[in-house]
Design an enzyme around this catalytic site. Structure first.
Site, PDB file in Angstrom:
ATOM      1  N   LYS A  96       4.670  -0.458  -9.090  1.00 56.75           N
ATOM      2  CA  LYS A  96       5.260   0.608  -8.275  1.00 56.75           C
ATOM      3  C   LYS A  96       6.057   1.527  -9.202  1.00 56.75           C
ATOM      4  CE  LYS A  96       8.217   0.922  -4.099  1.00 56.75           C
ATOM      5  NZ  LYS A  96       9.008   0.107  -3.151  1.00 56.75           N
ATOM      6  N   SER A 114       7.716   0.996   1.467  1.00 57.60           N
ATOM      7  CA  SER A 114       7.545   2.074   0.513  1.00 57.60           C
ATOM      8  C   SER A 114       6.536   1.797  -0.600  1.00 57.60           C
ATOM      9  CB  SER A 114       8.892   2.393  -0.133  1.00 57.60           C
ATOM     10  OG  SER A 114       9.403   1.278  -0.830  1.00 57.60           O
ATOM     11  N   SER A 153       9.622  -3.310   2.197  1.00 57.13           N
ATOM     12  CA  SER A 153       8.739  -2.394   1.461  1.00 57.13           C
ATOM     13  C   SER A 153       7.627  -3.045   0.664  1.00 57.13           C
ATOM     14  CB  SER A 153       9.570  -1.502   0.538  1.00 57.13           C
ATOM     15  OG  SER A 153      10.227  -0.512   1.285  1.00 57.13           O
TER      16      SER A 153
END
Lengths: 453, 88
Positions: A80, A155, A179
């Site tokens: 990420k 996310s 997330s």
């Protein structure tokens, strides 16, 4: 035969060790997949083709020389893009960090590098991890691999979309309110949020210091096990430990009040089918309760908002226009939360922690859905079902954020598909500090649920 | 949301906070924060009403020590009664 980019790590590792396949071949397969699919789902912000090939060649040479480091050696994964990778930009999907290049690896990245993983690139996300749909990104929204008009969750949406489409065998994400688990659930992956503090968050752009977790998104519980241990600094865990013959005899607690109150029809049906299947397999499912679960959102808000605003305050002063408007507004809102309410929320977090501890008494884990809805359409801020209108953000966080507040380890597994072929996740929650035990249990549940659709 | 105490009209503390926050946001050119701040206010009411806050004297008559601080004695009594940190 399964294409190389669709293998699990557990399937690939012995083949790499036996030199039946090379790390470079697998890496090329994943890069090829990125070349063909990333335009459709927008999972990657930065692709590190040359660097990944170089790492893969090095891994192949070391394995050939008898210096295999372990099951992750030569395995291509992604990160990420708020996790630092030395020499590579960390964008957090925001223009605010334009020009920022990481000077060192995040702690977990250094450990994965030591374990021999190959880094394919950095994945798209909701800007600064402050959202659940991965729509507000300076690099455009992440699209759900199963329906491009829908969100990939967030996310860590890019990470989940990458894993689901073969653009890497796994990804590393972060989870502050869900997330990792939310996107994993709506994209059809496994996603693990460990116990608070088990994995170090150094070198990762924070959202909320007390709630942030780092963890893996993967294709199987066994793969999550390998990645979790590597990031914890124990890169060669005993794989045999995952070989529990069946889920029979396990005891799961089902907290019905609050957690099953608001579910869309597809998720409710899938969850009930999964519980029925587990019961038939000899799993005991007993009712449990978390009496103040309905207060989770307010506790979360009063912890997370001011912590996020504290980190972002200098940038909100110097470059407010560089944020996407929804994220800027939420950060600005946090600047008004009163200190006394932040303190009250801390008390609430401890109360909720005791309640989850109590709910786990007499059972091996809690079981509940991961997200109350299937992947929502992009652009929707509210959904109507069950005769009521629900904000998408609140729905997405509803079943996951409690365990960020309390620190309990939680994992999502794919458990079914809706009539529209959209993935539905099942969540298991274990005791604090016992993430490895949760993974063992999850592996057994995963086997029982395999094939359910 | 007003209350009277000793003849003075006093705003509910959260209402007072909301008014001040909205005014500040508007002064800073962020009028779009109003609905968000109203949401925070609603959430803050819920937070302060939670049972684990029973030992924090929110919106109720406050017993004060001679120095004007919260009564440690009162807080201690609540804690011994099993209500400290909220709960059941």
């Amino acid at each position: 035969m399964t294409p190389l980019h669709d293998l699990s790590i557990s399937e690939l590792a012995p083949r790499l060790a036996a030199r039946e396949v090379s790390s470079l071949e697998v890496t090329e397969a994943c890069l090829s997949r990125i070349a063909t699919d990333n335009g459709r789902v927008n999972a990657f912000i930065t692709v590190l083709g040359d660097e990944a090939r170089q790492d893969a060649r090095r891994a192949d040479a070391e394995i050939a020389a008898g210096r295999r480091r372990g099951p992750l050696h030569g395995v291509p994964i992604s990160l990420k893009d708020l996790i630092d990778l030395s020499g590579v930009p960390t964008t957090a999907a925001s223009r605010v960090l334009d020009g920022h290049v990481a000077r060192a690896d995040a702690v977990v990245v250094a450990r994965l590098r030591e374990a021999g993983t190959v880094f394919l690139g950095k994945c798209n996300l909701h800007e600064f991890a402050f959202g659940t749909t991965s729509e507000d990104s300076a690099f455009g929204p992440v699209r759900n691999p199963w329906d491009g008009a829908r969100s990939a969750g967030g996310s860590s949406g890019g990470s989940a979309a990458a894993v689901a489409t073969g653009m890497g065998l796994a990804s590393i994400g972060t989870d502050t309110g869900g997330s990792i688990r939310i996107p994993a659930a709506v994209c059809g992956c496994v996603g693990l949020k460990p116990t608070t503090g088990e994995l170090p968050t150094g070198g990762i752009v924070p959202l909320s210091w007390t709630l942030d977790h780092v963890g893996p998104l993967a294709r199987s519980v066994a793969d999550a096990w390998l990645l979790f241990h590597a990031m914890a600094g124990t890169p060669n865990p005993a794989a045999l430990a995952l070989d529990r013959p069946s889920a029979g005899g396990l005891r799961l607690g089902l907290p019905r009040p609050y957690f099953l109150d608001i579910l869309d029809d597809a998720v409710r049906a899938a969850f009930e089918r999964a519980c029925a299947q587990l019961t038939r397999a000899g799993v005991t499912v007993a009712d449990r309760a978390v009496p103040h679960a309905a207060d989770t959102g307010t506790v979360y808000l009063h912890l997370q908002l001011p912590e996020a605003s504290a980190y972002h305050a200098p940038m909100l002063e110097s470059h407010p226009e560089l944020y996407t408007p929804p994220v800027r507004q939420r950060l600005e809102m946090g600047r008004y939360v009163m200190a006394e309410d932040y303190a009250r929320a801390g008390v609430g977090a401890r109360a909720l922690t005791r309640e989850v501890d109590a709910a786990l008494e007499g059972v091996d884990a809690l079981v509940l859905p991961t997200v109350p809805i299937v992947a929502p359409p992009l652009g929707k801020t509210s959904l109507v079902f069950g005769g009521a209108k629900h904000p998408v953000r609140a729905l997405m966080l509803r079943l996951t954020q409690l365990f960020d507040v309390t620190g309990h380890p939680a994992i999502t597994l794919p458990c079914a598909r809706s009539a529209d072929r959209l993935p539905v996740g099942l969540q298991l929650v274990g005791r604090r500090g016992r993430t490895a035990e949760l993974l063992l249990l999850a592996a057994a549940i995963e086997r029982e649920l395999a094939g359910q659709d | 949301m007003a209350d009277t105490e000793g003849g003075d009209v006093r705003l509910d503390p959260i209402e007072a906070w909301l008014r001040a926050a909205v005014a500040d946001a508007e002064r800073r050119g962020l009028p779009q924060l109003r609905p968000l701040l109203e949401g925070v206010a609603q959430s803050t009411r819920q937070l302060r009403a939670a049972e684990w806050n029973d030992y924090v004297p929110t919106g109720r008559p406050v017993r004060r020590s001679p120095e004007g601080d919260l009564s440690a004695e009162a807080l201690g009594a609540k804690a011994e009664g099993g209500k400290a940190e909220g709960g059941r």
